[in-house]
Design an enzyme around this catalytic site. Sequence first.
Site, PDB file in Angstrom:
ATOM      1  N   GLU A 140      10.984   5.628  13.795  1.00  0.00           N
ATOM      2  CA  GLU A 140      11.123   6.961  13.179  1.00  0.00           C
ATOM      3  C   GLU A 140      11.393   8.027  14.245  1.00  0.00           C
ATOM      4  O   GLU A 140      12.165   8.963  14.015  1.00  0.00           O
ATOM      5  CB  GLU A 140       9.866   7.293  12.368  1.00  0.00           C
ATOM      6  CG  GLU A 140       9.760   6.435  11.103  1.00  0.00           C
ATOM      7  CD  GLU A 140       8.414   6.558  10.415  1.00  0.00           C
ATOM      8  OE1 GLU A 140       7.385   6.318  11.083  1.00  0.00           O
ATOM      9  OE2 GLU A 140       8.392   6.890   9.215  1.00  0.00           O
ATOM     10  N   ALA A 143       2.934   3.921  15.262  1.00  0.00           N
ATOM     11  CA  ALA A 143       1.660   4.641  15.274  1.00  0.00           C
ATOM     12  C   ALA A 143       0.580   3.747  15.853  1.00  0.00           C
ATOM     13  O   ALA A 143       0.675   2.516  15.804  1.00  0.00           O
ATOM     14  CB  ALA A 143       1.299   5.045  13.849  1.00  0.00           C
ATOM     15  N   GLU A 199       5.587  -1.179   8.267  1.00  0.00           N
ATOM     16  CA  GLU A 199       4.381  -0.611   7.655  1.00  0.00           C
ATOM     17  C   GLU A 199       3.911  -1.412   6.447  1.00  0.00           C
ATOM     18  O   GLU A 199       2.718  -1.568   6.189  1.00  0.00           O
ATOM     19  CB  GLU A 199       4.647   0.846   7.232  1.00  0.00           C
ATOM     20  CG  GLU A 199       4.653   1.843   8.380  1.00  0.00           C
ATOM     21  CD  GLU A 199       5.992   1.992   9.065  1.00  0.00           C
ATOM     22  OE1 GLU A 199       6.877   1.134   8.868  1.00  0.00           O
ATOM     23  OE2 GLU A 199       6.160   2.969   9.817  1.00  0.00           O
ATOM     24  N   GLY A 228       6.562   4.113  13.546  1.00  0.00           N
ATOM     25  CA  GLY A 228       6.746   5.461  14.087  1.00  0.00           C
ATOM     26  C   GLY A 228       7.675   5.488  15.291  1.00  0.00           C
ATOM     27  O   GLY A 228       8.305   6.510  15.568  1.00  0.00           O
TER      28      GLY A 228
HETATM   29  N1  DAK Z   1      -0.809   0.428  17.903  1.00  0.00           N
HETATM   30  C1  DAK Z   1      -1.751   0.179  18.845  1.00  0.00           C
HETATM   31  N2  DAK Z   1      -1.681  -0.815  19.744  1.00  0.00           N
HETATM   32  C2  DAK Z   1      -0.591  -1.601  19.712  1.00  0.00           C
HETATM   33  C3  DAK Z   1       0.442  -1.412  18.765  1.00  0.00           C
HETATM   34  C4  DAK Z   1       0.299  -0.330  17.823  1.00  0.00           C
HETATM   35  N3  DAK Z   1       1.252  -0.001  16.933  1.00  0.00           N
HETATM   36  N4  DAK Z   1       1.390  -2.340  18.961  1.00  0.00           N
HETATM   37  C5  DAK Z   1       0.947  -3.106  20.004  1.00  0.00           C
HETATM   38  N5  DAK Z   1      -0.231  -2.666  20.447  1.00  0.00           N
HETATM   39  C6  DAK Z   1      -1.017  -3.204  21.540  1.00  0.00           C
HETATM   40  C7  DAK Z   1      -1.623  -4.557  21.165  1.00  0.00           C
HETATM   41  O1  DAK Z   1      -2.802  -4.376  20.416  1.00  0.00           O
HETATM   42  C8  DAK Z   1      -1.866  -5.143  22.544  1.00  0.00           C
HETATM   43  O2  DAK Z   1      -3.045  -4.552  23.066  1.00  0.00           O
HETATM   44  P1  DAK Z   1      -4.168  -5.495  23.812  1.00  0.00           P
HETATM   45  O3  DAK Z   1      -4.544  -6.511  22.806  1.00  0.00           O
HETATM   46  O4  DAK Z   1      -3.420  -6.065  24.995  1.00  0.00           O
HETATM   47  O5  DAK Z   1      -5.233  -4.519  24.167  1.00  0.00           O
HETATM   48  C9  DAK Z   1      -0.705  -4.624  23.362  1.00  0.00           C
HETATM   49  O6  DAK Z   1      -0.207  -3.492  22.660  1.00  0.00           O
HETATM   50  C10 DAK Z   1       0.410  -5.641  23.495  1.00  0.00           C
HETATM   51  O7  DAK Z   1       0.757  -6.061  22.189  1.00  0.00           O
HETATM   52  P2  DAK Z   1       0.936  -7.600  21.803  1.00  0.00           P
HETATM   53  O8  DAK Z   1       0.045  -8.453  22.636  1.00  0.00           O
HETATM   54  O9  DAK Z   1       0.818  -7.698  20.336  1.00  0.00           O
HETATM   55  O10 DAK Z   1       2.440  -7.839  22.273  1.00  0.00           O
HETATM   56  P3  DAK Z   1       3.498  -8.866  21.659  1.00  0.00           P
HETATM   57  O11 DAK Z   1       4.690  -8.783  22.533  1.00  0.00           O
HETATM   58  O12 DAK Z   1       2.873 -10.201  21.424  1.00  0.00           O
HETATM   59  O13 DAK Z   1       3.866  -8.282  20.226  1.00  0.00           O
HETATM   60  C11 DAK Z   1       4.598  -6.547  18.701  1.00  0.00           C
HETATM   61  C12 DAK Z   1       4.578  -7.092  20.155  1.00  0.00           C
HETATM   62  C13 DAK Z   1       5.272  -5.168  18.756  1.00  0.00           C
HETATM   63  C14 DAK Z   1       5.444  -7.485  17.835  1.00  0.00           C
HETATM   64  C15 DAK Z   1       3.149  -6.473  18.148  1.00  0.00           C
HETATM   65  O14 DAK Z   1       2.357  -5.789  19.116  1.00  0.00           O
HETATM   66  C16 DAK Z   1       3.091  -5.708  16.871  1.00  0.00           C
HETATM   67  O15 DAK Z   1       3.413  -6.232  15.800  1.00  0.00           O
HETATM   68  N6  DAK Z   1       2.650  -4.433  16.952  1.00  0.00           N
HETATM   69  C17 DAK Z   1       2.509  -3.607  15.754  1.00  0.00           C
HETATM   70  C18 DAK Z   1       3.842  -3.066  15.320  1.00  0.00           C
HETATM   71  C19 DAK Z   1       3.734  -2.247  14.063  1.00  0.00           C
HETATM   72  O16 DAK Z   1       3.299  -2.739  13.002  1.00  0.00           O
HETATM   73  N7  DAK Z   1       4.105  -1.008  14.145  1.00  0.00           N
HETATM   74  C20 DAK Z   1       4.088  -0.093  13.001  1.00  0.00           C
HETATM   75  C21 DAK Z   1       2.746   0.570  12.949  1.00  0.00           C
HETATM   76  S1  DAK Z   1       2.575   1.583  11.477  1.00  0.00           S
HETATM   77  C22 DAK Z   1       0.721   7.688   8.364  1.00  0.00           C
HETATM   78  C23 DAK Z   1       1.365   6.799   7.531  1.00  0.00           C
HETATM   79  C24 DAK Z   1       1.953   5.689   8.066  1.00  0.00           C
HETATM   80  C25 DAK Z   1       1.931   5.457   9.422  1.00  0.00           C
HETATM   81  C26 DAK Z   1       1.324   6.364  10.250  1.00  0.00           C
HETATM   82  C27 DAK Z   1       0.731   7.483   9.740  1.00  0.00           C
HETATM   83  N8  DAK Z   1       0.036   8.807   7.821  1.00  0.00           N
HETATM   84  C28 DAK Z   1       0.048   9.119   6.424  1.00  0.00           C
HETATM   85  C29 DAK Z   1      -0.786   9.596   8.716  1.00  0.00           C
HETATM   86  C30 DAK Z   1       2.485   4.227   9.949  1.00  0.00           C
HETATM   87  C31 DAK Z   1       3.072   4.227  11.093  1.00  0.00           C
HETATM   88  C32 DAK Z   1       3.335   3.028  11.878  1.00  0.00           C
HETATM   89  O17 DAK Z   1       4.019   3.121  12.827  1.00  0.00           O
END
Ligand code: DAK
Length: 260
Positions: free
Chosen positions: A114, A66, A134, A111
């Site tokens: 998922e 997400a 998450e 997500g």
């Molecule tokens: N969202 C937005 N932007 C993201 C992102 C994300 N999930 N993941 C990466 N980016 C962006 C980074 O901010 C960066 O943007 P800039 O800074 O260049 O503008 C760009 O993508 C490149 O990322 P990195 O520089 O961080 O790249 P790395 O290779 O160093 O690292 C990484 C890659 C995947 C390890 C890291 O980006 C990371 O940890 N990303 C987050 C992964 C994550 O935590 N995903 C799960 C998200 S939570 C809900 C309930 C729950 C949820 C949703 C809704 N409801 C009740 C409505 C939860 C859902 C989830 O998915």
Amino acid sequence: MAVELSIDQGLAHLHLNRPKALNALSFGILQDLNNTLAQIEQAIEQQHVRGLVITGAGEKSFCAGADIPELLGRTLVQQHEGARLGQEVFNRISALRIPSVAVIHGYAFGGGLELALSCTFRIATARAKMGLPEIKLGLIPGYGGTQRLPRLIGEGRALDIILSGRTVEATEAERIGLVTRLVDEGNPYALGTEFLAPYLKHGLLALEMARQAISRGVQTTLEQGLKIERDLSTLIFQTADANEGMTAFVEKRPAVFKDE
Ligand code: DAK
């Protein structure tokens, strides 16, 4: 467009194209996915589409989950609505009549995983890294992860992955059944089409009923599951494809299925 759909030679290709944010799923993208799925459902009936391949743009990521900044500062009602939308979209993928495959060539987190879990199959290259992180954000999965992951790999392994938020490498993912197969590096769409090919030569009705028997059966008791199998395996005899498949065997020729 962050969600691209193309249809070619009986296959639908759904491509997430937001590489600068590692194909993160904004609510707008989820809505676009929902609209695109309506087109795929229509193409199954009208254009004889028989498989779906889902890929992500860029070298690094299938989908990083997400859109995290977008999740901040929303009301409780908006969050609930967001979870409903995500679940609806992913349910719609898993309910498609055709087999689908997610090609994980890089990150598949939150997500993003998922989304992959809603597909019939997941394939991964050696560089793939996946997980449900998450918990590290103070959250829990909301688009089906707490339900689909344990059904796929078992409760104990799902507890480990969801409660730790750790990253699962490709080899472990294959070992525990999180991905169906590891594949060599290559064009993700080509990898997906090659993977689906052996399934798609069979008739759609048999594929559909086999999937139904399995997915409905694992959610119920063995006794009820056997009843589902009895009914569906009897029903399939009513199809022209079943007649064609058995006749072709007797006549020692390849079967030509028409999904009838
Ligand atoms: N969202 C937005 N932007 C993201 C992102 C994300 N999930 N993941 C990466 N980016 C962006 C980074 O901010 C960066 O943007 P800039 O800074 O260049 O503008 C760009 O993508 C490149 O990322 P990195 O520089 O961080 O790249 P790395 O290779 O160093 O690292 C990484 C890659 C995947 C390890 C890291 O980006 C990371 O940890 N990303 C987050 C992964 C994550 O935590 N995903 C799960 C998200 S939570 C809900 C309930 C729950 C949820 C949703 C809704 N409801 C009740 C409505 C939860 C859902 C989830 O998915």
